[in-house]
Design a protein around this motif. Structure first.
Motif, mmCIF file in Angstrom:
data_model
loop_
_atom_site.group_PDB
_atom_site.id
_atom_site.type_symbol
_atom_site.label_atom_id
_atom_site.label_comp_id
_atom_site.label_asym_id
_atom_site.label_seq_id
_atom_site.Cartn_x
_atom_site.Cartn_y
_atom_site.Cartn_z
ATOM 1 N N TYR A 146 0.829 -1.190 0.000
ATOM 2 C CA TYR A 146 0.000 0.000 0.000
ATOM 3 C C TYR A 146 0.866 1.243 0.000
ATOM 4 C CZ TYR A 146 -3.513 -3.390 1.265
ATOM 5 O OH TYR A 146 -4.339 -4.489 1.268
ATOM 6 N N HIS A 147 0.707 2.042 -1.048
ATOM 7 C CA HIS A 147 1.396 3.317 -1.144
ATOM 8 C C HIS A 147 0.437 4.403 -0.696
ATOM 9 C CE1 HIS A 147 4.690 1.537 -3.443
ATOM 10 N NE2 HIS A 147 3.775 0.866 -4.102
ATOM 11 N N ASP A 148 0.987 5.519 -0.263
ATOM 12 C CA ASP A 148 0.128 6.646 0.068
ATOM 13 C C ASP A 148 -0.716 6.998 -1.148
ATOM 14 O OD1 ASP A 148 1.375 6.731 2.490
ATOM 15 O OD2 ASP A 148 2.115 8.779 2.301
ATOM 16 N N ALA A 149 -1.974 7.299 -0.903
ATOM 17 C CA ALA A 149 -2.881 7.717 -1.968
ATOM 18 C C ALA A 149 -3.605 8.979 -1.519
ATOM 19 C CB ALA A 149 -3.887 6.613 -2.286
ATOM 20 N N ILE A 150 -3.743 9.911 -2.430
ATOM 21 C CA ILE A 150 -4.442 11.167 -2.172
ATOM 22 C C ILE A 150 -5.695 11.192 -3.027
ATOM 23 C CG2 ILE A 150 -4.306 13.694 -2.271
ATOM 24 C CD1 ILE A 150 -2.277 12.469 -0.321
ATOM 25 N N TYR A 151 -6.825 11.516 -2.401
ATOM 26 C CA TYR A 151 -8.120 11.620 -3.076
ATOM 27 C C TYR A 151 -8.518 13.084 -3.112
ATOM 28 C CZ TYR A 151 -13.274 11.550 -3.267
ATOM 29 O OH TYR A 151 -14.590 11.778 -3.563
ATOM 30 N N ARG A 152 -8.864 13.571 -4.310
ATOM 31 C CA ARG A 152 -9.387 14.926 -4.443
ATOM 32 C C ARG A 152 -10.643 14.860 -5.299
ATOM 33 N NH1 ARG A 152 -5.063 16.716 -2.361
ATOM 34 N NH2 ARG A 152 -3.213 17.653 -3.013
ATOM 35 N N ALA A 153 -11.740 15.363 -4.756
ATOM 36 C CA ALA A 153 -13.017 15.347 -5.472
ATOM 37 C C ALA A 153 -12.998 16.349 -6.624
ATOM 38 C CB ALA A 153 -14.147 15.684 -4.512
ATOM 39 N N HIS A 154 -13.753 16.027 -7.692
ATOM 40 C CA HIS A 154 -13.889 16.920 -8.855
ATOM 41 C C HIS A 154 -15.356 17.259 -9.048
ATOM 42 C CE1 HIS A 154 -9.871 16.733 -10.865
ATOM 43 N NE2 HIS A 154 -9.742 15.789 -9.960
ATOM 44 N N PHE A 155 -15.583 18.451 -9.528
ATOM 45 C CA PHE A 155 -16.939 18.953 -9.746
ATOM 46 C C PHE A 155 -17.040 19.613 -11.124
ATOM 47 C CE2 PHE A 155 -15.817 19.057 -5.291
ATOM 48 C CZ PHE A 155 -16.862 18.363 -4.711
ATOM 49 N N PRO A 156 -16.942 18.850 -12.208
ATOM 50 C CA PRO A 156 -16.968 19.453 -13.554
ATOM 51 C C PRO A 156 -18.389 19.762 -14.033
ATOM 52 C CG PRO A 156 -16.681 17.096 -13.735
ATOM 53 C CD PRO A 156 -16.717 17.423 -12.256
ATOM 54 N N TYR A 157 -19.091 20.632 -13.317
ATOM 55 C CA TYR A 157 -20.487 20.934 -13.638
ATOM 56 C C TYR A 157 -20.640 21.500 -15.049
ATOM 57 C CZ TYR A 157 -21.004 20.503 -8.601
ATOM 58 O OH TYR A 157 -20.983 20.050 -7.320
ATOM 59 N N ALA A 158 -19.755 22.390 -15.446
ATOM 60 C CA ALA A 158 -19.876 23.022 -16.760
ATOM 61 C C ALA A 158 -19.806 21.982 -17.879
ATOM 62 C CB ALA A 158 -18.785 24.075 -16.945
ATOM 63 N N ASP A 159 -18.986 20.952 -17.707
ATOM 64 C CA ASP A 159 -18.873 19.906 -18.729
ATOM 65 C C ASP A 159 -20.190 19.169 -18.939
ATOM 66 O OD1 ASP A 159 -16.231 20.597 -18.902
ATOM 67 O OD2 ASP A 159 -15.502 18.905 -17.712
ATOM 68 N N TYR A 160 -21.032 19.142 -17.927
ATOM 69 C CA TYR A 160 -22.319 18.443 -18.008
ATOM 70 C C TYR A 160 -23.499 19.418 -18.120
ATOM 71 C CZ TYR A 160 -19.586 14.401 -16.779
ATOM 72 O OH TYR A 160 -18.646 13.412 -16.789
ATOM 73 N N HIS A 161 -23.171 20.685 -18.412
ATOM 74 C CA HIS A 161 -24.186 21.730 -18.587
ATOM 75 C C HIS A 161 -25.087 21.860 -17.364
ATOM 76 C CE1 HIS A 161 -22.766 21.902 -22.686
ATOM 77 N NE2 HIS A 161 -22.955 20.593 -22.771
ATOM 78 N N LEU A 162 -24.494 21.730 -16.194
ATOM 79 C CA LEU A 162 -25.224 21.904 -14.938
ATOM 80 C C LEU A 162 -24.899 23.287 -14.400
ATOM 81 C CD1 LEU A 162 -24.435 18.443 -13.344
ATOM 82 C CD2 LEU A 162 -26.566 19.134 -14.430
ATOM 83 N N THR A 163 -25.900 24.013 -14.004
ATOM 84 C CA THR A 163 -25.678 25.354 -13.483
ATOM 85 C C THR A 163 -26.163 25.444 -12.050
ATOM 86 O OG1 THR A 163 -27.816 26.082 -14.333
ATOM 87 C CG2 THR A 163 -25.893 26.411 -15.764
ATOM 88 N N ASN A 164 -25.672 26.433 -11.349
ATOM 89 C CA ASN A 164 -26.072 26.711 -9.965
ATOM 90 C C ASN A 164 -25.827 25.536 -9.021
ATOM 91 O OD1 ASN A 164 -26.931 29.277 -10.729
ATOM 92 N ND2 ASN A 164 -28.937 28.492 -11.313
ATOM 93 N N GLN A 165 -24.798 24.760 -9.262
ATOM 94 C CA GLN A 165 -24.455 23.645 -8.382
ATOM 95 C C GLN A 165 -23.391 24.093 -7.387
ATOM 96 O OE1 GLN A 165 -25.830 20.496 -8.422
ATOM 97 N NE2 GLN A 165 -27.285 21.426 -9.816
ATOM 98 N N LYS A 166 -23.461 23.572 -6.184
ATOM 99 C CA LYS A 166 -22.462 23.875 -5.165
ATOM 100 C C LYS A 166 -21.602 22.646 -4.938
ATOM 101 C CE LYS A 166 -25.038 27.428 -2.863
ATOM 102 N NZ LYS A 166 -25.343 28.096 -1.644
#
Length: 186
Positions: A146-166
């Motif tokens: 097991y190596h160290d692993a870093i998780y970072r969430a992504h929120f590509p709303y514009a790519d899915y034409h979603l607006t007003n998302q938090k």
């Protein structure tokens, strides 16, 4: 798999880091899946659930305390399953959130990736009575480093034409996982 309202992750933003003990409870035994530690978001200078490290780097005494307390609390659950116990680290992890919750879908995906074990399949086997603790232990130790692993969430709303998302843990669309000495995966 339907995510129940109780399984939707909460966005916890704090000046104190949170540890997440993850375990599988088969109704009798708690199998430790590992401890995740939150990373400080450089943009806001606070810890939040959207950036994590596995494994959390804990001193021996703290690791022993977190493991023992978590196993005790999880073993008191009525139903077998994948569980998580949260700790606010105030030096000795004295402040445990007693509300043990089911492991969230993003954490199941992250742990599956870093451990190389299909936790969803294991959970299904547990629910249909075909779970083997020995098989889990064998799979988790079989030629795995097991190596160290870093998780970072992504929120590509514009790519899915979603607006007003938090941006919040319940609205994660994707994630990036970076492994020490292995590069990154998406």
């Amino acid at each position: 798999m339907v995510i129940e309202a109780t399984q939707i992750p909460k966005n916890v933003v704090s000046s104190i880091p949170t540890l997440e003990f993850n375990g599988l409870f088969d109704g009798q035994v708690v199998y430790q899946l590992g401890v995740i530690g939150e990373l400080k978001d450089q943009g806001v200078g606070k810890y939040q659930t959207l950036a994590k490290r596995y494994p959390a780097h804990l001193e021996s005494d703290l690791a022993t305390k977190v493991t023992a307390t978590s196993e005790r609390v999880i073993s008191q659950q009525d139903t077998p399953g994948l569980y998580q116990v949260l700790y606010q680290v105030d030096g000795d992890a004295e402040r445990v959130h007693e509300d043990v919750s089911p492991l969230t879908a993003p954490d199941i995906a992250f742990m599956t990736k870093v451990l190389g074990i299909n936790l969803t399949a294991i959970w299904v086997r547990l629910m249909i009575g075909r779970f083997s603790g020995q098989a889990l232990v064998k799979a988790s130790h079989e030629g795995t480093t097991y190596h160290d692993a870093i998780y970072r969430a992504h929120f590509p709303y514009a790519d899915y034409h979603l607006t007003n998302q938090k941006s919040a843990p319940a609205t994660v669309i994707g994630a990036q996982i970076e492994r020490a000495n292995k590069g990154s995966e998406q």
